[in-house]
Design a protein around this motif. Structure first.
Motif, PDB file in Angstrom:
ATOM      1  N   LEU A 291      -3.741  -8.347  -4.452  1.00 16.03           N
ATOM      2  CA  LEU A 291      -3.792  -7.033  -3.809  1.00 16.03           C
ATOM      3  C   LEU A 291      -4.389  -6.012  -4.764  1.00 16.03           C
ATOM      4  O   LEU A 291      -4.141  -6.068  -5.977  1.00 16.03           O
ATOM      5  CB  LEU A 291      -2.393  -6.557  -3.402  1.00 16.03           C
ATOM      6  CG  LEU A 291      -1.700  -7.263  -2.240  1.00 16.03           C
ATOM      7  CD1 LEU A 291      -0.311  -6.681  -2.040  1.00 16.03           C
ATOM      8  CD2 LEU A 291      -2.512  -7.146  -0.963  1.00 16.03           C
ATOM      9  N   PRO A 292      -5.174  -5.051  -4.242  1.00 18.96           N
ATOM     10  CA  PRO A 292      -5.604  -3.925  -5.081  1.00 18.96           C
ATOM     11  C   PRO A 292      -4.447  -2.943  -5.239  1.00 18.96           C
ATOM     12  O   PRO A 292      -3.407  -3.073  -4.590  1.00 18.96           O
ATOM     13  CB  PRO A 292      -6.729  -3.305  -4.245  1.00 18.96           C
ATOM     14  CG  PRO A 292      -6.319  -3.565  -2.831  1.00 18.96           C
ATOM     15  CD  PRO A 292      -5.653  -4.923  -2.852  1.00 18.96           C
ATOM     16  N   TRP A 293      -4.657  -1.963  -6.099  1.00 20.40           N
ATOM     17  CA  TRP A 293      -3.640  -0.921  -6.257  1.00 20.40           C
ATOM     18  C   TRP A 293      -3.502  -0.164  -4.945  1.00 20.40           C
ATOM     19  O   TRP A 293      -4.491   0.203  -4.304  1.00 20.40           O
ATOM     20  CB  TRP A 293      -4.050   0.036  -7.369  1.00 20.40           C
ATOM     21  CG  TRP A 293      -2.983   1.030  -7.728  1.00 20.40           C
ATOM     22  CD1 TRP A 293      -1.858   0.787  -8.468  1.00 20.40           C
ATOM     23  CD2 TRP A 293      -2.936   2.415  -7.367  1.00 20.40           C
ATOM     24  NE1 TRP A 293      -1.120   1.934  -8.592  1.00 20.40           N
ATOM     25  CE2 TRP A 293      -1.757   2.952  -7.931  1.00 20.40           C
ATOM     26  CE3 TRP A 293      -3.771   3.254  -6.642  1.00 20.40           C
ATOM     27  CZ2 TRP A 293      -1.397   4.290  -7.790  1.00 20.40           C
ATOM     28  CZ3 TRP A 293      -3.418   4.584  -6.493  1.00 20.40           C
ATOM     29  CH2 TRP A 293      -2.245   5.081  -7.057  1.00 20.40           C
ATOM     30  N   ILE A 294      -2.273   0.053  -4.513  1.00 25.93           N
ATOM     31  CA  ILE A 294      -1.983   0.762  -3.268  1.00 25.93           C
ATOM     32  C   ILE A 294      -1.362   2.108  -3.629  1.00 25.93           C
ATOM     33  O   ILE A 294      -0.358   2.158  -4.348  1.00 25.93           O
ATOM     34  CB  ILE A 294      -1.009  -0.048  -2.385  1.00 25.93           C
ATOM     35  CG1 ILE A 294      -1.625  -1.404  -2.026  1.00 25.93           C
ATOM     36  CG2 ILE A 294      -0.656   0.728  -1.119  1.00 25.93           C
ATOM     37  CD1 ILE A 294      -0.667  -2.345  -1.297  1.00 25.93           C
ATOM     38  N   PRO A 295      -1.943   3.232  -3.165  1.00 24.68           N
ATOM     39  CA  PRO A 295      -1.364   4.544  -3.491  1.00 24.68           C
ATOM     40  C   PRO A 295       0.110   4.611  -3.110  1.00 24.68           C
ATOM     41  O   PRO A 295       0.515   4.131  -2.037  1.00 24.68           O
ATOM     42  CB  PRO A 295      -2.198   5.514  -2.642  1.00 24.68           C
ATOM     43  CG  PRO A 295      -3.504   4.819  -2.432  1.00 24.68           C
ATOM     44  CD  PRO A 295      -3.163   3.361  -2.334  1.00 24.68           C
ATOM     45  N   PRO A 296       0.940   5.195  -3.961  1.00 26.06           N
ATOM     46  CA  PRO A 296       2.381   5.243  -3.680  1.00 26.06           C
ATOM     47  C   PRO A 296       2.723   5.857  -2.330  1.00 26.06           C
ATOM     48  O   PRO A 296       3.677   5.422  -1.679  1.00 26.06           O
ATOM     49  CB  PRO A 296       2.927   6.095  -4.835  1.00 26.06           C
ATOM     50  CG  PRO A 296       1.950   5.900  -5.945  1.00 26.06           C
ATOM     51  CD  PRO A 296       0.616   5.755  -5.291  1.00 26.06           C
ATOM     52  N   GLU A 297       1.949   6.869  -1.893  1.00 24.69           N
ATOM     53  CA  GLU A 297       2.262   7.543  -0.631  1.00 24.69           C
ATOM     54  C   GLU A 297       2.194   6.605   0.565  1.00 24.69           C
ATOM     55  O   GLU A 297       2.798   6.876   1.612  1.00 24.69           O
ATOM     56  CB  GLU A 297       1.292   8.711  -0.396  1.00 24.69           C
ATOM     57  CG  GLU A 297       1.370   9.805  -1.433  1.00 24.69           C
ATOM     58  CD  GLU A 297       0.372   9.623  -2.557  1.00 24.69           C
ATOM     59  OE1 GLU A 297       0.023  10.619  -3.202  1.00 24.69           O
ATOM     60  OE2 GLU A 297      -0.059   8.473  -2.800  1.00 24.69           O
ATOM     61  N   LEU A 298       1.476   5.493   0.432  1.00 26.81           N
ATOM     62  CA  LEU A 298       1.316   4.560   1.556  1.00 26.81           C
ATOM     63  C   LEU A 298       2.348   3.439   1.556  1.00 26.81           C
ATOM     64  O   LEU A 298       2.408   2.659   2.512  1.00 26.81           O
ATOM     65  CB  LEU A 298      -0.084   3.934   1.518  1.00 26.81           C
ATOM     66  CG  LEU A 298      -1.279   4.881   1.601  1.00 26.81           C
ATOM     67  CD1 LEU A 298      -2.569   4.082   1.710  1.00 26.81           C
ATOM     68  CD2 LEU A 298      -1.152   5.842   2.778  1.00 26.81           C
ATOM     69  N   ARG A 299       3.155   3.345   0.536  1.00 25.94           N
ATOM     70  CA  ARG A 299       4.038   2.177   0.392  1.00 25.94           C
ATOM     71  C   ARG A 299       5.295   2.280   1.254  1.00 25.94           C
ATOM     72  O   ARG A 299       6.410   2.440   0.758  1.00 25.94           O
ATOM     73  CB  ARG A 299       4.408   1.992  -1.083  1.00 25.94           C
ATOM     74  CG  ARG A 299       3.198   1.755  -1.987  1.00 25.94           C
ATOM     75  CD  ARG A 299       3.615   1.593  -3.435  1.00 25.94           C
ATOM     76  NE  ARG A 299       2.484   1.736  -4.339  1.00 25.94           N
ATOM     77  CZ  ARG A 299       2.572   1.780  -5.656  1.00 25.94           C
ATOM     78  NH1 ARG A 299       3.782   1.667  -6.224  1.00 25.94           N
ATOM     79  NH2 ARG A 299       1.506   1.924  -6.407  1.00 25.94           N
TER      80      ARG A 299
END
Length: 570
Positions: A305-313
């Protein structure tokens, strides 16, 4: 004492005085001061310690300055304590019920002896409220429903207050000699509009030293637990804080784990298990061997997985989007070119037109819209047609002197109960931007409230629906409205909605913002600023937009002023 604590105390005093029926201008002065203090960039306790005059702050005279100084120096406010002796403090709980303003709370207390949510629910269940003048069976049912909801959901800490608490604590921990990396995690890092508690992570090879330094933090009111690598404390504000120390090689894994959300973490742990791996707060492992852990990117790359912005988790489709390479390129604060909702001293703002322009220019903006209230909001000194035209002439004159900056002529016009507007069309058509909003009749049925808004949208001179659900975080629920129908109506009419960045509003909520994007309705991120400092709330609005998966193209005020003018012409 933090600015937020001072503001909270003054608001408490204002609410109690309002319930008591005190002079409206006195009540407004306390509320206005609270608003100024809450957004002030410098700590008032430091100003008092340096003997700097608080009267230099907008809206704070000598009497108020003396009271604030008393509060800071003694942790007491005599005038508040006097009011609390006269009124039960439980009356403030009743103010959280959207159907109850100060006059109704006073009426309930004086006629039925209601002084708490519990006694309010009891009276509603017994049918005693409906008999009072101005209430009725329907209102009584709504009061009972909301009172039960409020008791089941205790207030959480607002995002702005949590940010300030975290920033102050992190600044304190940075002075610990053995501290390496420090970050907030949890729902604060994900940008949720409220926070249950704070999670702070520190990487260090000396946990006991970090914990010893933490225990000297002057904002700690209570120590719940104290260990060598984890402690839990309560701050004076009542906020619970968990501080954890991990080795630097595990900091990324711990940050990812404690940022959450739980549903997101469960989904990625399953992905790791499917690959014969294991994720925990110390790293990602194959057997007993740590494969990664120093950064979040390293951990996620091990499960492809690529880095996922925290706001989307939040486990709302972000993992599938990451796998498919379709994660949105989220909007950033740097994308914002202007602010389309703010107030000046012409209505209830605390700064002049030119002061707001100067503040906006200092933020690198290229335009703002001045949107003072319309005449219906008499307590906010709302503008009638004559005063609005005078302000428009003032803006025209100012624009002739400005270079590379435009002030758009606007107004926040009230939507009346029948969906008509508070100002006539012949003045509204002269505006560059017309923000329209609801400030009354919150208790209409879902169908009537929705039709009220749609009828207002039929007026060809309106552009942006402000704070579309009317909610006040930890204050009142939004009014009943079919937001999907409003969004589809806006799409059909060429109207837009707002993400109001005031920390007590953050309205639209993130899931509605995402629906707007999916339907194809661009949103304006506006601060609704009443002081120059409140323009800084834009960062909270951008966070809300990011949680709604919004990109630069989805937001109105990322456009140039020329592009914006075209969009405002229906």
């Amino acid at each position: 004492m933090q600015n937020a604590d001072i503001a909270r105390t003054l608001n408490r005093l204002a609410n109690l005085l309002d319930i008591e029926g005190a002079n409206a201008f006195r009540v407004r002065a306390y509320r206005s001061a609270a608003q100024t203090i809450e957004s002030h960039p410098h700590a008032l306790q430091d100003m008092v310690a340096r003997d700097e005059p608080l009267t230099e702050l907008s809206g704070i005279g000598r009497d108020l300055a003396e009271k604030i100084t008393e509060l800071i120096n003694t942790d007491h406010l005599t005038v508040l304590e006097d009011v609390e002796k006269r009124l039960p403090p439980g009356l403030l709980q009743l103010m959280r019920v959207s159907q109850l303003g100060p006059k109704r709370v006073r009426q309930l207390h004086e006629t039925l002896g209601i002084d708490s949510l519990e006694s309010l629910k009891k009276a509603a269940r017994e049918g005693r409220i409906r008999a009072l003048e101005g209430f009725g069976e329907k209102t009584e049912a709504g009061i009972l429903k909301e009172a039960e909801r409020l008791e089941d959901t205790p207030p959480r800490t607002r995002l702005d207050e949590a940010h300030r608490a975290a920033a102050d604590l992190i600044a304190w921990l940075e002075h610990a000699k053995s501290a390496q990396r420090i970050s907030a995690a949890g729902s604060l890092r994900r940008g949720r509009d409220t926070v249950g508690d704070l999670d702070i992570l520190v990487s260090s090879d000396d946990g006991p030293a970090i914990m010893a330094h933490l225990m000297d933090y002057p904002e700690i009111a209570e120590i719940v637990s104290h260990g060598e690598t984890k402690s839990t404390v309560y701050l004076h504000s009542g906020l619970q804080v968990d501080v954890r120390v991990v080795a630097d090689k595990s900091f990324g894994a711990a940050l990812y784990y404690f940022t959450g959300s739980q549903a997101h973490n469960i989904a990625t742990r399953k992905m790791a298990t499917d690959r014969g791996l294991r994720i925990n707060e110390y790293g990602i492992y194959k057997g007993k061997k740590q494969l990664a852990g120093r950064t979040e990117e390293d951990v996620l790359s091990r499960i492809d997985l690529p880095w996922i912005p925290p706001e989307l988790r939040e486990n709302r489709g972000e993992i599938d989007a990451a796998r498919e390479g379709t994660l949105p390129e989220l909007i950033t604060l740097e994308d914002i070119r202007g602010d389309l909702h703010m107030h000046t001293t012409a209505s209830d703002g605390k700064a002049s037109l030119e002061d707001m322009v100067h503040a906006a220019k200092s933020r690198g903006y290229r335009y703002i819209a001045i949107t003072d209230h319309s005449k219906r909001l008499a307590m906010a000194n709302g503008l009638d047609a004559r005063r609005l035209r005078e302000q428009m002439a003032e803006i025209d004159a100012l624009n002739e002197r400005l270079k590379n900056f435009t002030v758009l002529k606007g107004n926040e016009v009230d939507i009346l109960e029948d969906g008509t507007l508070d100002l006539p069309d012949d003045v509204l058509r002269e505006l560059d931007v017309c923000v329209f909003s609801i400030h009354s009749k919150f208790n209409l049925s879902r169908e009537k409230q929705t039709n009220r808004i749609l009828r207002a949208m039929d007026n060809p001179h309106v552009n942006i629906l402000a704070h579309p659900t009317g909610r006040i975080i930890n204050g009142r629920e939004g009014y009943e409205v079919d937001i999907e129908a409003v969004l589809r109506g806006a799409r059909a009419r060429g109207v837009f909605l707002e993400i109001n960045a005031q920390p007590a509003r953050l309205d639209l909520a993130d899931h509605w913002a995402r629906m707007a994007r999916d339907i194809g309705v661009a949103l304006a991120i506006n601060t609704d600023a009443h002081t120059p400092e409140q323009l800084g709330h834009m960062v909270l609005g951008v966070t809300q937009a990011r949680r709604g998966w919004l990109e630069k193209k989805d937001v109105l005020n990322t456009r140039t002023v020329t592009q914006l003018r075209k969009l405002m012409t229906r």
